[in-house]
Design an enzyme around this catalytic site. Structure first.
Site, PDB file in Angstrom:
ATOM      1  CG  HIS A   1      34.057  48.903  47.660  1.00 30.48           C
ATOM      2  ND1 HIS A   1      35.331  49.303  48.001  1.00 30.48           N
ATOM      3  CD2 HIS A   1      33.603  48.132  48.666  1.00 30.48           C
ATOM      4  CE1 HIS A   1      35.627  48.781  49.177  1.00 30.48           C
ATOM      5  NE2 HIS A   1      34.604  48.070  49.613  1.00 30.48           N
TER       6      HIS A   1
ATOM      7  CG  ASP B   1      27.326  43.717  51.639  1.00 30.20           C
ATOM      8  OD1 ASP B   1      27.608  42.663  52.226  1.00 30.20           O
ATOM      9  OD2 ASP B   1      27.711  44.833  52.017  1.00 30.20           O
TER      10      ASP B   1
HETATM   11  N1  CMC Z   1      23.859  53.485  43.459  1.00 24.11           N
HETATM   12  C1  CMC Z   1      23.796  54.600  42.719  1.00 24.11           C
HETATM   13  N2  CMC Z   1      24.780  55.515  42.609  1.00 24.11           N
HETATM   14  C2  CMC Z   1      25.893  55.271  43.301  1.00 24.11           C
HETATM   15  C3  CMC Z   1      26.044  54.128  44.101  1.00 24.11           C
HETATM   16  C4  CMC Z   1      24.973  53.217  44.169  1.00 24.11           C
HETATM   17  N3  CMC Z   1      25.055  52.106  44.915  1.00 24.11           N
HETATM   18  N4  CMC Z   1      27.256  54.135  44.689  1.00 24.11           N
HETATM   19  C5  CMC Z   1      27.849  55.264  44.262  1.00 24.11           C
HETATM   20  N5  CMC Z   1      27.026  55.953  43.413  1.00 24.11           N
HETATM   21  C6  CMC Z   1      27.336  57.196  42.706  1.00 24.11           C
HETATM   22  C7  CMC Z   1      27.327  58.382  43.631  1.00 24.11           C
HETATM   23  O1  CMC Z   1      26.044  58.939  43.716  1.00 24.11           O
HETATM   24  C8  CMC Z   1      28.328  59.277  42.982  1.00 24.11           C
HETATM   25  O2  CMC Z   1      27.726  59.848  41.862  1.00 24.11           O
HETATM   26  P1  CMC Z   1      28.150  61.352  41.364  1.00 24.11           P
HETATM   27  O3  CMC Z   1      29.589  61.243  40.974  1.00 24.11           O
HETATM   28  O4  CMC Z   1      27.234  61.640  40.236  1.00 24.11           O
HETATM   29  O5  CMC Z   1      27.918  62.249  42.547  1.00 24.11           O
HETATM   30  C9  CMC Z   1      29.382  58.308  42.442  1.00 24.11           C
HETATM   31  O6  CMC Z   1      28.666  57.070  42.226  1.00 24.11           O
HETATM   32  C10 CMC Z   1      30.534  58.059  43.390  1.00 24.11           C
HETATM   33  O7  CMC Z   1      30.011  57.591  44.608  1.00 24.11           O
HETATM   34  P2  CMC Z   1      30.456  58.082  46.043  1.00 24.11           P
HETATM   35  O8  CMC Z   1      29.238  58.152  46.909  1.00 24.11           O
HETATM   36  O9  CMC Z   1      31.334  59.280  45.932  1.00 24.11           O
HETATM   37  O10 CMC Z   1      31.354  56.858  46.480  1.00 24.11           O
HETATM   38  P3  CMC Z   1      31.857  56.542  47.933  1.00 24.11           P
HETATM   39  O11 CMC Z   1      33.179  55.912  47.774  1.00 24.11           O
HETATM   40  O12 CMC Z   1      31.752  57.724  48.834  1.00 24.11           O
HETATM   41  O13 CMC Z   1      30.757  55.480  48.438  1.00 24.11           O
HETATM   42  C11 CMC Z   1      29.670  53.431  48.881  1.00 24.11           C
HETATM   43  C12 CMC Z   1      30.947  54.108  48.399  1.00 24.11           C
HETATM   44  C13 CMC Z   1      29.923  51.943  49.063  1.00 24.11           C
HETATM   45  C14 CMC Z   1      29.245  54.022  50.235  1.00 24.11           C
HETATM   46  C15 CMC Z   1      28.552  53.679  47.834  1.00 24.11           C
HETATM   47  O14 CMC Z   1      28.939  53.114  46.603  1.00 24.11           O
HETATM   48  C16 CMC Z   1      27.207  53.107  48.274  1.00 24.11           C
HETATM   49  O15 CMC Z   1      26.493  53.754  49.036  1.00 24.11           O
HETATM   50  N6  CMC Z   1      26.835  51.879  47.800  1.00 24.11           N
HETATM   51  C17 CMC Z   1      25.598  51.265  48.215  1.00 24.11           C
HETATM   52  C18 CMC Z   1      25.761  50.654  49.584  1.00 24.11           C
HETATM   53  C19 CMC Z   1      26.607  49.407  49.545  1.00 24.11           C
HETATM   54  O16 CMC Z   1      26.391  48.502  48.766  1.00 24.11           O
HETATM   55  N7  CMC Z   1      27.578  49.337  50.492  1.00 24.11           N
HETATM   56  C20 CMC Z   1      28.410  48.158  50.679  1.00 24.11           C
HETATM   57  C21 CMC Z   1      29.859  48.413  50.415  1.00 24.11           C
HETATM   58  S1  CMC Z   1      30.811  46.893  50.335  1.00 24.11           S
HETATM   59  C22 CMC Z   1      30.656  46.149  51.890  1.00 24.11           C
HETATM   60  C23 CMC Z   1      31.043  47.020  53.023  1.00 24.11           C
HETATM   61  O17 CMC Z   1      31.984  47.804  52.953  1.00 24.11           O
HETATM   62  O18 CMC Z   1      30.416  46.897  54.058  1.00 24.11           O
END
Ligand code: CMC
Length: 395
Positions: A272, A330
């Site tokens: 998140h 989720d």
């Molecule tokens: N699985 C694997 N790696 C992950 C995940 C994941 N679900 N989420 C983040 N990471 C890694 C990401 O690759 C990055 O790694 P590195 O530092 O090596 O590059 C690090 O963790 C930081 O992630 P980020 O992408 O910079 O984080 P963000 O704040 O931009 O993204 C997020 C947040 C929710 C989009 C992401 O965690 C994600 O895609 N999660 C899976 C989808 C999900 O469950 N979304 C629902 C969110 S809660 C309900 C809602 O808001 O609707």
């Protein structure tokens, strides 16, 4: 360039002042108008939570009864909406249908078109909250080729929704209290979440002075994506995939794939932008998951066991620990919805239904803010500098 701060993804830019929802991502805390989500989920129902988000205080008994009456009075949708719905393919994704239906409401309700008029916004708010369950249920019935079930206004908000989803003209549906409570909790836990992508979209869209229903349709469109509301659907599909490949025994392989940055595979329902600790909604959802599976005699549900094992393994894995990746709301909501009988493609539509009140509360707050202006981000231009157009033969 140089004049503006560059902040892709708004990692450190606050777009507004807000009094609605507070999140402490490090502690894993979520408060609506100061009330912890854990207390709201246990002591209040969804419509009380809606009242709180919209008006700033929890309702007393009289206020609650009057708000419920107003909302339930508006649950029917204009009959013409059925013809609009019929224009869609029956295999259309429910979120495609919902984006269209919610946007189409702007063509029906001409007494609530002026977003800058508080009375118009108020009636649009009540209509949206009241009609979203009807629209979601209609979208579902349409895809399975069953007749629509009209709302029954003496039921609870969640009970009425489940009846519209599961009753048929031949057989009424007796809502099970545990399942209705679970649905109501899903609604409450999704009601608002400060300036996430869809809420920011609604604010930005509404800031141009557009029709309130159109602004909410923009939120529905944004919510659809798998990085946002679409994660519940994506998470369940991920669990199905792991199960097909052999279940718990294959978790290690799957985690290995997630850790391989070239695979493009993410652990859906994990991570998140704001929570760097356990999402408090996920804890409540896991509790609800237990209750629902016990009620239905599904405590040995292999998908739930798989999810719990996956969570355990991920929480102990260095990759997830280092990045502070925890389950989000989720992760368990899909399992609950599936157990209740909601088909997977409808999960995000239910999220949209629940989030509608948050979008409206945020829109109201923005428009009531004396500093409110049309949202207009700037850019750092990195393209070509001025050059002359050559005649086509010389290009
Ligand atoms: N699985 C694997 N790696 C992950 C995940 C994941 N679900 N989420 C983040 N990471 C890694 C990401 O690759 C990055 O790694 P590195 O530092 O090596 O590059 C690090 O963790 C930081 O992630 P980020 O992408 O910079 O984080 P963000 O704040 O931009 O993204 C997020 C947040 C929710 C989009 C992401 O965690 C994600 O895609 N999660 C899976 C989808 C999900 O469950 N979304 C629902 C969110 S809660 C309900 C809602 O808001 O609707």
């Amino acid at each position: 360039t140089g004049k503006f701060t560059y902040d892709p993804g708004f990692l450190s830019t606050a777009s507004c002042n807000s009094t609605i929802t507070y999140i402490d991502g490090d502690k894993g805390e979520l408060l609506y108008r100061g009330y912890p989500i854990e207390q709201l989920a246990v002591n209040c129902d969804y419509l009380e939570t809606c009242y709180l988000l919209l008006y700033g205080e929890l309702p007393n008994e009289a206020q609650k009864a009057s708000f419920e009456d107003r909302v339930m009075h508006h649950t029917m949708v204009n009959e013409q909406m059925q013809f609009f719905l019929r224009g869609f393919r029956r295999d259309a994704h429910p979120m495609a249908v919902m984006t269209g239906l919610v946007g189409a409401m702007s063509a029906f309700y001409h007494d609530s078109t002026d977003i800058n008029n508080p009375e118009h916004r108020e009636i649009a708010a009540i209509r949206l909250i009241a009609k979203m369950p009807t629209l979601v249920a209609m979208a579902y019935k349409y895809t399975i080729g069953q007749p629509y079930i009209y709302p029954k206004n003496d039921l609870s908000y969640a009970g009425n929704f489940m009846r519209m989803m599961f009753a048929t003209p031949c057989e009424d549906y007796k809502p099970n209290d545990v399942l209705v409570r679970a649905m109501d909790r899903i609604f409450t836990l999704h009601a608002d979440h400060e300036q996430n992508a869809s809420t920011s979209t609604v604010r930005l869209c509404g800031s141009s002075g557009t029709n309130p229903f159109a602004a909410i349709a923009a939120g529905v469109a944004c919510l659809w994506g798998p990085a946002h509301g679409g994660a519940n659907e994506a998470c369940l599909n991920m669990l199905y995939d792991i199960q097909k490949q052999g279940g718990v025994a294959r978790i290690g392989d799957f985690i290995g794939k997630v850790k391989d940055k070239n695979s493009g595979v993410k652990l859906m329902g994990f991570g998140h932008r704001v929570y760097k600790n356990y999402d408090p909604r996920a804890k409540l959802m896991r509790e609800t998951c237990h209750e629902v599976l016990n009620e239905l005699g599904l405590h040995d549900d292999p998908l739930f066991k798989l999810a719990m094992e996956l969570e355990k393994i991920a929480l102990e894995d260095e990759y997830f620990v280092a990045r502070k990746l925890y389950p989000n709301v989720d992760f368990y909501s899909g399992i609950v919805q599936r157990a209740i009988g909601i088909p997977v493609p409808l999960f995000t539509a239910i999220f949209a239904l629940a989030r509608t009140v948050g979008w409206i509360a945020q829109l109201n707050e923005m428009i009531g803010d004396p500093e409110y202006k049309i949202g207009r981000p700037r850019q750092l231009f990195v393209g070509a500098t001025a050059r002359d157009v050559k005649p086509i033969a010389q290009r």
